[in-house]
Design a protein around this motif. Structure first.
Motif, PDB file in Angstrom:
ATOM      1  N   LEU A  97       0.829  -1.209   0.000  1.00  0.00           N
ATOM      2  CA  LEU A  97       0.000   0.000   0.000  1.00  0.00           C
ATOM      3  C   LEU A  97       0.863   1.258   0.000  1.00  0.00           C
ATOM      4  O   LEU A  97       0.603   2.201  -0.757  1.00  0.00           O
ATOM      5  N   ALA A  98       1.895   1.253   0.826  1.00  0.00           N
ATOM      6  CA  ALA A  98       2.785   2.412   0.906  1.00  0.00           C
ATOM      7  C   ALA A  98       3.529   2.611  -0.415  1.00  0.00           C
ATOM      8  O   ALA A  98       3.668   3.746  -0.884  1.00  0.00           O
ATOM      9  N   ALA A  99       3.968   1.524  -1.030  1.00  0.00           N
ATOM     10  CA  ALA A  99       4.681   1.630  -2.306  1.00  0.00           C
ATOM     11  C   ALA A  99       3.783   2.223  -3.383  1.00  0.00           C
ATOM     12  O   ALA A  99       4.218   3.071  -4.176  1.00  0.00           O
ATOM     13  N   GLU A 100       2.528   1.813  -3.407  1.00  0.00           N
ATOM     14  CA  GLU A 100       1.566   2.361  -4.373  1.00  0.00           C
ATOM     15  C   GLU A 100       1.385   3.864  -4.157  1.00  0.00           C
ATOM     16  O   GLU A 100       1.467   4.656  -5.101  1.00  0.00           O
ATOM     17  N   VAL A 101       1.159   4.256  -2.915  1.00  0.00           N
ATOM     18  CA  VAL A 101       0.948   5.671  -2.589  1.00  0.00           C
ATOM     19  C   VAL A 101       2.194   6.488  -2.949  1.00  0.00           C
ATOM     20  O   VAL A 101       2.092   7.548  -3.580  1.00  0.00           O
ATOM     21  N   MET A 102       3.368   5.999  -2.551  1.00  0.00           N
ATOM     22  CA  MET A 102       4.607   6.743  -2.820  1.00  0.00           C
ATOM     23  C   MET A 102       4.858   6.881  -4.315  1.00  0.00           C
ATOM     24  O   MET A 102       5.227   7.956  -4.795  1.00  0.00           O
ATOM     25  N   SER A 103       4.625   5.817  -5.062  1.00  0.00           N
ATOM     26  CA  SER A 103       4.868   5.836  -6.504  1.00  0.00           C
ATOM     27  C   SER A 103       3.938   6.813  -7.215  1.00  0.00           C
ATOM     28  O   SER A 103       4.376   7.666  -7.980  1.00  0.00           O
ATOM     29  N   VAL A 104       2.660   6.703  -6.947  1.00  0.00           N
ATOM     30  CA  VAL A 104       1.669   7.528  -7.649  1.00  0.00           C
ATOM     31  C   VAL A 104       1.771   8.994  -7.245  1.00  0.00           C
ATOM     32  O   VAL A 104       1.678   9.892  -8.092  1.00  0.00           O
ATOM     33  N   LEU A 105       1.975   9.240  -5.954  1.00  0.00           N
ATOM     34  CA  LEU A 105       1.966  10.614  -5.459  1.00  0.00           C
ATOM     35  C   LEU A 105       3.358  11.243  -5.426  1.00  0.00           C
ATOM     36  O   LEU A 105       3.496  12.413  -5.064  1.00  0.00           O
ATOM     37  N   GLY A 106       4.378  10.475  -5.778  1.00  0.00           N
ATOM     38  CA  GLY A 106       5.732  11.016  -5.824  1.00  0.00           C
ATOM     39  C   GLY A 106       6.295  11.354  -4.454  1.00  0.00           C
ATOM     40  O   GLY A 106       7.012  12.338  -4.301  1.00  0.00           O
ATOM     41  N   LEU A 107       5.969  10.534  -3.464  1.00  0.00           N
ATOM     42  CA  LEU A 107       6.435  10.776  -2.108  1.00  0.00           C
ATOM     43  C   LEU A 107       7.615   9.874  -1.774  1.00  0.00           C
ATOM     44  O   LEU A 107       7.670   8.731  -2.215  1.00  0.00           O
ATOM     45  N   THR A 108       8.520  10.397  -0.980  1.00  0.00           N
ATOM     46  CA  THR A 108       9.559   9.556  -0.405  1.00  0.00           C
ATOM     47  C   THR A 108       8.966   8.867   0.824  1.00  0.00           C
ATOM     48  O   THR A 108       7.893   9.252   1.312  1.00  0.00           O
ATOM     49  N   GLN A 109       9.680   7.886   1.349  1.00  0.00           N
ATOM     50  CA  GLN A 109       9.197   7.221   2.549  1.00  0.00           C
ATOM     51  C   GLN A 109       9.135   8.205   3.712  1.00  0.00           C
ATOM     52  O   GLN A 109       8.194   8.177   4.513  1.00  0.00           O
ATOM     53  N   GLY A 110      10.083   9.117   3.794  1.00  0.00           N
ATOM     54  CA  GLY A 110      10.070  10.129   4.850  1.00  0.00           C
ATOM     55  C   GLY A 110       8.879  11.062   4.740  1.00  0.00           C
ATOM     56  O   GLY A 110       8.251  11.410   5.743  1.00  0.00           O
ATOM     57  N   LYS A 111       8.558  11.490   3.507  1.00  0.00           N
ATOM     58  CA  LYS A 111       7.393  12.373   3.299  1.00  0.00           C
ATOM     59  C   LYS A 111       6.095  11.629   3.606  1.00  0.00           C
ATOM     60  O   LYS A 111       5.155  12.207   4.148  1.00  0.00           O
ATOM     61  N   LEU A 112       6.042  10.353   3.252  1.00  0.00           N
ATOM     62  CA  LEU A 112       4.857   9.566   3.569  1.00  0.00           C
ATOM     63  C   LEU A 112       4.683   9.467   5.080  1.00  0.00           C
ATOM     64  O   LEU A 112       3.578   9.668   5.599  1.00  0.00           O
ATOM     65  N   ALA A 113       5.769   9.185   5.792  1.00  0.00           N
ATOM     66  CA  ALA A 113       5.700   9.097   7.252  1.00  0.00           C
ATOM     67  C   ALA A 113       5.210  10.416   7.837  1.00  0.00           C
ATOM     68  O   ALA A 113       4.332  10.439   8.711  1.00  0.00           O
ATOM     69  N   HIS A 114       5.757  11.519   7.342  1.00  0.00           N
ATOM     70  CA  HIS A 114       5.364  12.847   7.823  1.00  0.00           C
ATOM     71  C   HIS A 114       3.877  13.103   7.564  1.00  0.00           C
ATOM     72  O   HIS A 114       3.159  13.590   8.443  1.00  0.00           O
ATOM     73  N   THR A 115       3.412  12.777   6.382  1.00  0.00           N
ATOM     74  CA  THR A 115       2.013  12.984   6.018  1.00  0.00           C
ATOM     75  C   THR A 115       1.088  12.129   6.888  1.00  0.00           C
ATOM     76  O   THR A 115       0.024  12.583   7.308  1.00  0.00           O
ATOM     77  N   LEU A 116       1.514  10.905   7.172  1.00  0.00           N
ATOM     78  CA  LEU A 116       0.705  10.018   8.003  1.00  0.00           C
ATOM     79  C   LEU A 116       0.716  10.417   9.473  1.00  0.00           C
ATOM     80  O   LEU A 116      -0.222  10.120  10.210  1.00  0.00           O
ATOM     81  N   GLY A 117       1.795  11.086   9.896  1.00  0.00           N
ATOM     82  CA  GLY A 117       1.945  11.401  11.311  1.00  0.00           C
ATOM     83  C   GLY A 117       2.623  10.282  12.070  1.00  0.00           C
ATOM     84  O   GLY A 117       2.389  10.078  13.259  1.00  0.00           O
ATOM     85  N   LEU A 118       3.481   9.529  11.369  1.00  0.00           N
ATOM     86  CA  LEU A 118       4.274   8.456  11.966  1.00  0.00           C
ATOM     87  C   LEU A 118       5.744   8.825  11.900  1.00  0.00           C
ATOM     88  O   LEU A 118       6.155   9.589  11.025  1.00  0.00           O
ATOM     89  N   SER A 119       6.534   8.226  12.759  1.00  0.00           N
ATOM     90  CA  SER A 119       7.975   8.382  12.615  1.00  0.00           C
ATOM     91  C   SER A 119       8.424   7.533  11.429  1.00  0.00           C
ATOM     92  O   SER A 119       7.785   6.521  11.090  1.00  0.00           O
ATOM     93  N   ALA A 120       9.504   7.939  10.800  1.00  0.00           N
ATOM     94  CA  ALA A 120      10.040   7.171   9.672  1.00  0.00           C
ATOM     95  C   ALA A 120      10.408   5.739  10.091  1.00  0.00           C
ATOM     96  O   ALA A 120      10.106   4.789   9.356  1.00  0.00           O
ATOM     97  N   PRO A 121      11.048   5.536  11.263  1.00  0.00           N
ATOM     98  CA  PRO A 121      11.351   4.161  11.666  1.00  0.00           C
ATOM     99  C   PRO A 121      10.093   3.301  11.859  1.00  0.00           C
ATOM    100  O   PRO A 121      10.089   2.128  11.497  1.00  0.00           O
ATOM    101  N   MET A 122       9.026   3.895  12.419  1.00  0.00           N
ATOM    102  CA  MET A 122       7.786   3.131  12.607  1.00  0.00           C
ATOM    103  C   MET A 122       7.196   2.738  11.254  1.00  0.00           C
ATOM    104  O   MET A 122       6.779   1.595  11.066  1.00  0.00           O
ATOM    105  N   LEU A 123       7.176   3.678  10.298  1.00  0.00           N
ATOM    106  CA  LEU A 123       6.666   3.350   8.972  1.00  0.00           C
ATOM    107  C   LEU A 123       7.506   2.239   8.347  1.00  0.00           C
ATOM    108  O   LEU A 123       6.959   1.302   7.755  1.00  0.00           O
ATOM    109  N   SER A 124       8.802   2.312   8.488  1.00  0.00           N
ATOM    110  CA  SER A 124       9.685   1.283   7.939  1.00  0.00           C
ATOM    111  C   SER A 124       9.379  -0.087   8.537  1.00  0.00           C
ATOM    112  O   SER A 124       9.311  -1.089   7.821  1.00  0.00           O
ATOM    113  N   GLN A 125       9.155  -0.136   9.842  1.00  0.00           N
ATOM    114  CA  GLN A 125       8.826  -1.404  10.498  1.00  0.00           C
ATOM    115  C   GLN A 125       7.484  -1.946  10.015  1.00  0.00           C
ATOM    116  O   GLN A 125       7.333  -3.158   9.821  1.00  0.00           O
ATOM    117  N   LEU A 126       6.521  -1.074   9.807  1.00  0.00           N
ATOM    118  CA  LEU A 126       5.218  -1.508   9.293  1.00  0.00           C
ATOM    119  C   LEU A 126       5.348  -2.023   7.863  1.00  0.00           C
ATOM    120  O   LEU A 126       4.776  -3.054   7.505  1.00  0.00           O
TER     121      LEU A 126
END
Length: 153
Positions: A21-50
């Motif tokens: 799901l995250a890969a789809e969102v990042m690819s289509v919306l042009g987000l990095t994993q860090g930007k996705l984490a920020h947008t979600l309100g998660l820490s980058a390490p937590m998003l990575s673990q998920l």
């Protein structure tokens, strides 16, 4: 628990493993994993673990809601302009970080927005909001941006 088990539990909870799901969102919306984490309100390490299946579940319902909104946006993005997508991303990021606030909480928040808006210019509040973003204080940044919109001059 293996990562395969975790991903299967994620599939049961979210319809697909969070990494997909995250890969789809990042690819289509042009987000990095860090930007996705920020947008979600998660820490980058937590998003990575998920995403890797080291953790199964997102514990905060408002983060789940923002993820659902991002998935919907990514699936509808082809019919939107770049400006519309950017605006939707900002709106999703700025959502309240709790879905269970009381009406008193909302009136207190509105009072804070009005008080801040009366005490500084929109430009000043926007500048402080940007600093709060950099510091990772998303809820404060959202409040300050709302106040900037209500500010004098």
């Amino acid at each position: 628990m293996t990562t395969t088990d975790a991903r299967e539990q994620q599939r049961a909870l979210y319809g697909a493993p969070l990494g997909e799901l995250a890969a789809e969102v990042m690819s289509v919306l042009g987000l990095t994993q860090g930007k996705l984490a920020h947008t979600l309100g998660l820490s980058a390490p937590m998003l990575s673990q998920l995403m890797s299946g080291q953790r199964v579940k997102i514990g905060n319902p408002s983060v789940v809601h923002r993820l659902q909104s991002l998935i919907t946006l990514s699936r509808n993005a082809s019919g939107l302009s770049a400006d519309q997508v950017a605006s939707e991303l900002e709106s999703i990021r700025d959502e309240q970080h709790t879905l269970t606030g009381t009406s008193r909480d909302n009136s207190d928040t509105e009072a804070a927005v009005q008080a801040l808006g009366a005490s500084a210019t929109g430009a000043q509040l926007s500048q402080v909001a940007a600093a709060a973003d950099v510091a990772g204080a998303d809820a404060l940044a959202a409040l300050l941006r709302r106040a900037a919109g209500a500010a004098r001059g």
